[in-house]
Motif scaffolding. Structure first.
Motif: not given
Lengths: 101, 130
Positions: B97-108
């Motif tokens: 499975e592709l790695p999940a990431s919180r980064f986009p949410a944090l950046l937003a």
């Protein structure tokens, strides 16, 4: 790349994405040079470095942006380009902080 | 961490993992990296523009704070883009499975919070002048 093999035009889209990225890099470099031109010796130096890094990125990405040379994905180009962007950011930070004095 | 950085610069290491994927997936992954790189460059450009084009703001050095925050955010976005690209490529090769990431949410959230702060700064100045 034969059109029949790739109806999604993936290589073309990737090529254009590299081109867009280099165009964006060019704009950022122009801004960095403009900011550097007001910052004395350190500013001139960082502007010079920004232009050199831009040139290096352009040379590095040219085959991918134009489709000349062997088709390839990934490799060292990606981390190098990202490090170049980080360098642009850090030299900008240096200039802004130095401008406070 | 250094191990991860060494791996970014070692294409052979990445190719030693799993199966060679459909090249279209690798190209899509590369385009995603480039989209993030442009996001980072836009933030860096925004920081450089803020440093030289913003008028003086009501709080002292607010302009410099905005510029440095945007510049650092742009640098982080660019570096994180490589890390995400490498982890995604690895996952594709391994059929995981592709790695999940919180980064986009944090950046937003960070960009949203910055925008709200700027609105407040503009209002403060408008009230101060009026």
């Amino acid at each position: 790349m034969s059109a029949g093999r790739d109806p999604g035009l993936q290589p073309e889209r990737t090529r254009l994405a590299w081109r867009r990225s280099m165009l964006a890099w060019t704009v950022v470099t122009a801004l960095a040079v403009r900011l550097g031109s007001t910052g004395g010796t350190v500013g001139a130096l960082s502007a010079g470095v920004a232009v050199l890094v831009w040139g290096a990125a352009l040379v590095l990405c040219w085959p991918r942006a134009t489709g000349t040379g062997p088709a390839r994905t990934g490799g060292r180009t990606l981390p190098l380009v990202a490090l170049g962007a980080l360098g642009l950011a850090l030299s900008g930070v240096l200039l802004v902080i130095r401008g406070l004095w | 961490m250094w191990e991860a950085i060494r791996r970014w610069f070692d294409p052979a290491d990445l190719r030693s993992v799993g199966e060679p994927p459909d090249y279209r997936f690798s190209l899509a992954n590369e385009r995603t990296f480039l989209a993030w790189l442009r996001t980072g460059l836009a933030l860096v450009g925004g920081g450089l523009a803020a440093a030289q084009f913003l008028p003086p703001l009501p709080m002292s050095h607010l302009r410099e704070v905005i510029a440095v925050a945007l510049l650092l955010l742009g640098g982080i976005v660019a570096i994180r883009a490589v890390d995400h690209w490498a982890r995604t490529e690895r996952a594709i090769r391994l059929g995981q499975e592709l790695p999940a990431s919180r980064f986009p949410a944090l950046l937003a959230l960070a960009v949203g919070a910055g925008a709200v702060l700027l609105v407040i700064a503009v209002l403060v100045r408008a009230i101060g002048e009026g």
